[in-house]
Write a protein that holds these residues in place. Structure first.
Motif, PDB file in Angstrom:
ATOM      1  N   VAL A 200       0.833  -1.204   0.000  1.00 31.53           N
ATOM      2  CA  VAL A 200       0.000   0.000   0.000  1.00 31.53           C
ATOM      3  C   VAL A 200       0.868   1.255   0.000  1.00 31.53           C
ATOM      4  N   ALA A 201       1.995   1.203   0.703  1.00 32.00           N
ATOM      5  CA  ALA A 201       2.874   2.367   0.851  1.00 32.00           C
ATOM      6  C   ALA A 201       3.954   2.428  -0.224  1.00 32.00           C
ATOM      7  N   LYS A 202       3.811   1.665  -1.285  1.00 30.02           N
ATOM      8  CA  LYS A 202       4.851   1.604  -2.328  1.00 30.02           C
ATOM      9  C   LYS A 202       5.209   2.970  -2.909  1.00 30.02           C
ATOM     10  N   PRO A 203       4.244   3.839  -3.276  1.00 26.35           N
ATOM     11  CA  PRO A 203       4.612   5.153  -3.826  1.00 26.35           C
ATOM     12  C   PRO A 203       5.455   5.994  -2.864  1.00 26.35           C
ATOM     13  N   VAL A 204       5.055   6.015  -1.579  1.00 32.91           N
ATOM     14  CA  VAL A 204       5.821   6.779  -0.590  1.00 32.91           C
ATOM     15  C   VAL A 204       7.180   6.142  -0.360  1.00 32.91           C
ATOM     16  N   PHE A 205       7.219   4.838  -0.341  1.00 35.84           N
ATOM     17  CA  PHE A 205       8.458   4.085  -0.169  1.00 35.84           C
ATOM     18  C   PHE A 205       9.468   4.487  -1.244  1.00 35.84           C
ATOM     19  N   ILE A 206       9.022   4.512  -2.493  1.00 39.89           N
ATOM     20  CA  ILE A 206       9.912   4.842  -3.611  1.00 39.89           C
ATOM     21  C   ILE A 206      10.265   6.325  -3.601  1.00 39.89           C
ATOM     22  N   THR A 207       9.323   7.185  -3.219  1.00 40.33           N
ATOM     23  CA  THR A 207       9.608   8.619  -3.136  1.00 40.33           C
ATOM     24  C   THR A 207      10.700   8.899  -2.115  1.00 40.33           C
ATOM     25  N   CYS A 261      25.700  15.078 -12.858  1.00 46.22           N
ATOM     26  CA  CYS A 261      24.271  15.332 -12.640  1.00 46.22           C
ATOM     27  C   CYS A 261      23.381  14.352 -13.384  1.00 46.22           C
ATOM     28  N   LEU A 262      23.915  13.695 -14.397  1.00 47.96           N
ATOM     29  CA  LEU A 262      23.093  12.772 -15.181  1.00 47.96           C
ATOM     30  C   LEU A 262      22.625  11.577 -14.360  1.00 47.96           C
ATOM     31  N   ILE A 263      23.422  11.149 -13.389  1.00 49.73           N
ATOM     32  CA  ILE A 263      23.071   9.962 -12.601  1.00 49.73           C
ATOM     33  C   ILE A 263      21.792  10.183 -11.794  1.00 49.73           C
ATOM     34  N   PRO A 264      21.687  11.253 -10.993  1.00 53.27           N
ATOM     35  CA  PRO A 264      20.406  11.485 -10.290  1.00 53.27           C
ATOM     36  C   PRO A 264      19.232  11.702 -11.243  1.00 53.27           C
ATOM     37  N   VAL A 265      19.484  12.349 -12.378  1.00 53.15           N
ATOM     38  CA  VAL A 265      18.404  12.590 -13.347  1.00 53.15           C
ATOM     39  C   VAL A 265      17.873  11.266 -13.886  1.00 53.15           C
ATOM     40  N   ILE A 266      18.769  10.363 -14.254  1.00 48.60           N
ATOM     41  CA  ILE A 266      18.361   9.047 -14.752  1.00 48.60           C
ATOM     42  C   ILE A 266      17.611   8.282 -13.672  1.00 48.60           C
ATOM     43  N   PHE A 267      18.125   8.349 -12.439  1.00 48.61           N
ATOM     44  CA  PHE A 267      17.474   7.668 -11.317  1.00 48.61           C
ATOM     45  C   PHE A 267      16.067   8.203 -11.109  1.00 48.61           C
ATOM     46  N   TYR A 268      15.916   9.525 -11.255  1.00 46.91           N
ATOM     47  CA  TYR A 268      14.595  10.138 -11.084  1.00 46.91           C
ATOM     48  C   TYR A 268      13.627   9.659 -12.167  1.00 46.91           C
ATOM     49  N   PHE A 269      14.060   9.657 -13.414  1.00 43.85           N
ATOM     50  CA  PHE A 269      13.159   9.284 -14.505  1.00 43.85           C
ATOM     51  C   PHE A 269      12.748   7.814 -14.439  1.00 43.85           C
ATOM     52  N   PHE A 271      11.965   6.261 -11.730  1.00 47.01           N
ATOM     53  CA  PHE A 271      10.909   6.122 -10.716  1.00 47.01           C
ATOM     54  C   PHE A 271       9.929   7.284 -10.707  1.00 47.01           C
ATOM     55  N   GLN A 272       9.914   8.117 -11.737  1.00 46.16           N
ATOM     56  CA  GLN A 272       9.110   9.342 -11.694  1.00 46.16           C
ATOM     57  C   GLN A 272       7.614   9.076 -11.548  1.00 46.16           C
ATOM     58  N   ARG A 273       7.104   7.976 -12.111  1.00 42.85           N
ATOM     59  CA  ARG A 273       5.666   7.734 -12.046  1.00 42.85           C
ATOM     60  C   ARG A 273       5.190   7.444 -10.619  1.00 42.85           C
ATOM     61  N   TYR A 274       6.112   7.027  -9.764  1.00 42.14           N
ATOM     62  CA  TYR A 274       5.730   6.773  -8.380  1.00 42.14           C
ATOM     63  C   TYR A 274       5.846   8.033  -7.516  1.00 42.14           C
ATOM     64  N   ILE A 275       6.672   8.994  -7.955  1.00 46.28           N
ATOM     65  CA  ILE A 275       6.977  10.134  -7.103  1.00 46.28           C
ATOM     66  C   ILE A 275       5.768  11.038  -6.914  1.00 46.28           C
ATOM     67  N   VAL A 276       5.017  11.292  -7.997  1.00 49.47           N
ATOM     68  CA  VAL A 276       3.824  12.140  -7.880  1.00 49.47           C
ATOM     69  C   VAL A 276       2.823  11.509  -6.922  1.00 49.47           C
ATOM     70  N   LYS A 277       2.647  10.190  -7.037  1.00 48.60           N
ATOM     71  CA  LYS A 277       1.751   9.488  -6.113  1.00 48.60           C
ATOM     72  C   LYS A 277       2.251   9.596  -4.686  1.00 48.60           C
ATOM     73  N   GLY A 278       3.557   9.453  -4.532  1.00 48.52           N
ATOM     74  CA  GLY A 278       4.124   9.477  -3.189  1.00 48.52           C
ATOM     75  C   GLY A 278       4.035  10.843  -2.535  1.00 48.52           C
ATOM     76  N   LEU A 279       4.254  11.920  -3.341  1.00 50.30           N
ATOM     77  CA  LEU A 279       4.184  13.248  -2.767  1.00 50.30           C
ATOM     78  C   LEU A 279       2.761  13.646  -2.388  1.00 50.30           C
ATOM     79  N   SER A 280       1.780  13.116  -3.110  1.00 46.23           N
ATOM     80  CA  SER A 280       0.382  13.438  -2.809  1.00 46.23           C
ATOM     81  C   SER A 280      -0.243  12.449  -1.836  1.00 46.23           C
ATOM     82  N   ALA A 281       0.458  11.353  -1.556  1.00 48.87           N
ATOM     83  CA  ALA A 281      -0.088  10.347  -0.633  1.00 48.87           C
ATOM     84  C   ALA A 281      -0.195  10.935   0.768  1.00 48.87           C
ATOM     85  N   GLY A 282      -1.282  10.619   1.412  1.00 51.49           N
ATOM     86  CA  GLY A 282      -1.517  11.143   2.750  1.00 51.49           C
ATOM     87  C   GLY A 282      -2.361  12.393   2.762  1.00 51.49           C
TER      88      GLY A 282
END
Length: 286
Positions: A200-207, A261-269, A271-282
Motif C-alpha cells: 500500500v505504501a509503495k509510492p511513498v516508499f519509492i519517493t 548530474c546525469l546519474i540522479p536525473v536518470i534515477f529520477y526518470f 521512478f518518476q511515475r511513483y513520485i507524484v503518487k508518493g508526494l500526494s499520498a496522505g
C-alpha cells in the motif's frame, strides 16, 4: 445587469488564470535557467569564457574538448561508481530502518513513542557542520575513517529522521483494520508489514528512496572529510580536482558537473511515475 456581471466574472477568471500561468513560467525559468546556463557554458573553452564572445553555444559552435578530456579520465568513472555504490547501500539501509521505525511509531501508541517522534524530528535541526569533526574523530579511532563503510553509516544517519517522518505520516493514514485482517489470517507483525503495509505504501516508499538518493549522492562535506584516498573519492569530491588556489578550470569542471548530474536525473526518470503518487499520498485519508 446579470449578463454584464457574468462577463466581468469571466474576464476576471481569465486574467487570474493568465497571471497564474505567467507566474508559473517565471518560477520555471528561475529554476531551469541555472541548469541551462551550466550546460551551455560547458561547451566553451576556458579562454572564451572571459572574452567578448557571446556565451551562447549554438551561436558559436559546440566545443567538445572539455567533455573529451573528462570522459578520457578513468578516475571520473571510478568516482561515479563510488558515488552510486555508497548512495545505493545507504539508501537501502535508510529505507529499511525508516520503515521499521515508522511502523513501530505508528502502530504502537505510547507516551514514549510520542517523545521519540519529537526527538527524531528535532534531529533535523542539528547542522551537519557541527558534528562532522567529532564524528570523524570517533570513526578514526575505530578504523571507519577513509573507507566507504563509515561514510555509508553517516549518510544513512543523515537521512534517517526525514525518512521516518515521511513514512510514519503515510502509515498513520492506513486503516488499522488492514493489520487486524492480516493477523486474523495468521500474519504476525512483520508479515503484516511486508505483505500488507508495504504494498500500500509503495509510492511513498519509492519517493523516500529517490529523495534519499539525491541527498546522499550530492553530499559533499562528510565525503570530503571522511575520505582522503583519491581512489575512494565520490564524484562530488572529484569535482574539486578542477579547483586550485590559482583559480578554476571551468572547461573541465562544468562538463564533469554535467556528467555527474546525469546519474540522479536518470534515477529520477526511472521512478518518476511513483513520485507524484508518493508526494500526494496522505493528503486524502485512506
Amino acid at each position: 445587469m446579470k449578463s454584464n456581471r457574468n462577463v466581468e466574472v469571466r474576464v476576471k477568471k481569465k486574467l487570474s488564470g493568465g497571471v497564474k500561468i505567467l507566474l508559473a513560467f517565471a518560477i520555471m525559468a528561475v529554476v531551469i535557467f541555472p541548469v541551462f546556463w551550466m550546460i551551455n557554458i560547458s561547451f566553451f573553452k576556458q579562454s572564451q569564457l572571459f572574452s567578448d564572445t557571446p556565451l551562447i553555444a549554438f551561436l558559436n559552435g559546440y566545443n567538445l574538448e572539455g567533455y573529451k578530456e573528462v570522459l578520457s579520465d578513468t578516475r571520473v568513472y571510478e568516482w561515479l561508481g563510488n558515488s552510486i555504490f555508497v548512495s545505493l547501500i545507504a539508501v537501502g539501509f535508510s529505507v529499511v530502518f525508516s520503515v521499521l521505525a515508522a511502523y513501530g511509531l505508528s502502530r504502537f501508541k505510547s507516551k514514549l513513542n510520542n517523545v521519540m517522534t519529537v526527538v527524531i524530528i528535532c534531529t533535523q535541526m542539528i547542522a551537519p557542520a557541527l558534528i562532522v569533526a567529532p564524528l570523524y574523530k570517533m570513526f578514526a579511532r575505530v578504523g571507519l575513517a577513509n573507507n566507504h563503510l563509515g561514510l555509508i553509516m553517516v549518510d544513512t544517519a543523515l537521512v534517517l529522521s526525514f525518512s521516518i517522518w515521511i513514512m510514519k505520516g503515510f502509515i498513520d493514514n492506513i486503516p488499522k483494520e488492514l493489520d487486524e485482517a492480516a493477523q486474523i489470517d495468521g500474519c504476525n507483525r512483520f508479515a503484516t508489514l511486508v505483505r500488507v503495509i508495504l504494498p500500500v505504501a509503495k509510492p511513498v516508499f519509492i519517493t523516500v528512496m529517490v529523495i534519499n538518493f539525491f541527498d546522499i549522492f550530492n553530499e559533499y562535506m562528510f565525503a570530503m572529510t571522511f575520505i582522503q584516498k583519491q581512489s575512494l573519492w565520490l564524484s562530488t569530491v572529484g569535482l574539486s580536482i578542477n579547483m586550485s588556489r590559482v583559480g578554476m578550470d571551468w572547461s573541465t569542471l562544468l562538463p564533469q558537473t554535467v556528467i555527474t548530474c546525469l546519474i540522479p536525473v536518470i534515477f529520477y526518470f526511472i521512478f518518476q511515475r511513483y513520485i507524484v503518487k508518493g508526494l500526494s499520498a496522505g493528503a486524502v485519508k485512506l
